[in-house]
Design an enzyme around this catalytic site. Structure first.
Site, PDB file in Angstrom:
ATOM      1  N   ASP A  31       0.853  -1.197   0.000  1.00 53.48           N
ATOM      2  CA  ASP A  31       0.000   0.000   0.000  1.00 53.48           C
ATOM      3  C   ASP A  31       0.887   1.244   0.000  1.00 53.48           C
ATOM      4  O   ASP A  31       1.883   1.321   0.729  1.00 53.48           O
ATOM      5  CB  ASP A  31      -0.913  -0.005   1.238  1.00 53.48           C
TER       6      ASP A  31
ATOM      7  N   ASN B 229     -13.139  -3.232   2.180  1.00 53.06           N
ATOM      8  CA  ASN B 229     -14.201  -2.218   2.190  1.00 53.06           C
ATOM      9  C   ASN B 229     -15.017  -2.257   0.901  1.00 53.06           C
ATOM     10  O   ASN B 229     -14.446  -2.421  -0.187  1.00 53.06           O
ATOM     11  CB  ASN B 229     -13.574  -0.818   2.329  1.00 53.06           C
TER      12      ASN B 229
ATOM     13  N   HIS C 141     -10.351  -5.148  -3.212  1.00 58.14           N
ATOM     14  CA  HIS C 141      -9.015  -5.336  -2.633  1.00 58.14           C
ATOM     15  C   HIS C 141      -9.124  -5.709  -1.164  1.00 58.14           C
ATOM     16  O   HIS C 141     -10.010  -5.235  -0.458  1.00 58.14           O
ATOM     17  CB  HIS C 141      -8.138  -4.093  -2.805  1.00 58.14           C
TER      18      HIS C 141
HETATM   19  P1  AMP Z   1      -9.818   1.539   0.411  1.00 64.79           P
HETATM   20  O1  AMP Z   1     -10.134   2.693   1.305  1.00 64.79           O
HETATM   21  O2  AMP Z   1     -10.123   0.214   1.054  1.00 64.79           O
HETATM   22  O3  AMP Z   1     -10.441   1.676  -0.956  1.00 64.79           O
HETATM   23  O4  AMP Z   1      -8.242   1.560   0.253  1.00 64.79           O
HETATM   24  C1  AMP Z   1      -7.559   1.939  -0.909  1.00 64.79           C
HETATM   25  C2  AMP Z   1      -6.088   1.812  -0.609  1.00 64.79           C
HETATM   26  O5  AMP Z   1      -5.380   1.899  -1.828  1.00 64.79           O
HETATM   27  C3  AMP Z   1      -5.540   2.902   0.324  1.00 64.79           C
HETATM   28  O6  AMP Z   1      -4.971   2.298   1.482  1.00 64.79           O
HETATM   29  C4  AMP Z   1      -4.477   3.587  -0.534  1.00 64.79           C
HETATM   30  O7  AMP Z   1      -3.347   3.989   0.197  1.00 64.79           O
HETATM   31  C5  AMP Z   1      -4.147   2.518  -1.546  1.00 64.79           C
HETATM   32  N1  AMP Z   1      -3.610   3.008  -2.810  1.00 64.79           N
HETATM   33  C6  AMP Z   1      -4.156   3.952  -3.613  1.00 64.79           C
HETATM   34  N2  AMP Z   1      -3.387   4.131  -4.708  1.00 64.79           N
HETATM   35  C7  AMP Z   1      -2.342   3.270  -4.585  1.00 64.79           C
HETATM   36  C8  AMP Z   1      -1.197   2.968  -5.391  1.00 64.79           C
HETATM   37  N3  AMP Z   1      -0.970   3.614  -6.553  1.00 64.79           N
HETATM   38  N4  AMP Z   1      -0.335   2.025  -4.962  1.00 64.79           N
HETATM   39  C9  AMP Z   1      -0.557   1.390  -3.795  1.00 64.79           C
HETATM   40  N5  AMP Z   1      -1.598   1.624  -3.002  1.00 64.79           N
HETATM   41  C10 AMP Z   1      -2.489   2.545  -3.380  1.00 64.79           C
END
Ligand code: AMP
Length: 136
Positions: A29, A85, A98
């Site tokens: 992440d 989520n 995810h």
């Molecule tokens: P959610 O709130 O469950 O949708 O979490 C989305 C997650 O994706 C967050 O923890 C972000 O930090 C992560 N995220 C977003 N863009 C990227 C990226 N380019 N590479 C890695 N993680 C990401």
């Protein structure tokens, strides 16, 4: 709708790749809650868990414990949360399924959970069970 995760799968955006197989990709992440915070995603572009195919679901089920074991081994942290989520109201920001694997090394790092349990009412439970079972 293409998301940032579709672009990562396509190789258009870089990631710190942890694991890949035919149906699954895992990477660190970008804004970790703790060292080792890893995202495990299907390559299938489903926005929500309930829309995922059985093949992708099975592949995720196989990959998750394997990746969790590797994160434990790498971080030395045996405590962790798995978070998934669905929809903005439930804190989803990227609309591609995810699973977060989030090590919990101490009180200050990792996932913090607000948990306000209610009490299961017997009559309400029976009503819910009938509806959920009918929908399965
Ligand atoms: P959610 O709130 O469950 O949708 O979490 C989305 C997650 O994706 C967050 O923890 C972000 O930090 C992560 N995220 C977003 N863009 C990227 C990226 N380019 N590479 C890695 N993680 C990401």
């Amino acid at each position: 709708m293409a998301t940032i995760f579709s672009k990562i799968i396509a190789g258009e955006i870089p990631c710190h790749k942890v694991y890949e197989d035919e149906r699954v990709l895992a990477f660190l992440d970008i804004s970790p809650l703790s060292p080792g915070h890893t995202l495990v995603i299907p390559k299938e572009p489903a926005p929500y868990l309930e829309e995922l195919s059985e093949d992708s679901a099975a592949a995720l089920g196989r990959a998750l414990p394997k990746i969790a074991r590797a994160v434990i081994a790498a971080t030395g942290c045996k405590a962790y949360n798995v978070l998934q989520n669905n929809r903005a109201e439930a804190h989803q920001a990227v609309f591609h399924v995810h699973f977060h694997i989030i090590p919990k090394p101490n009180e200050d790092e990792g996932l913090e959970i607000g948990w306000s349990p209610g009490r299961l009412d017997d009559a309400a439970a029976k009503g819910l069970l009938a509806k959920i079972r009918a929908a399965l």
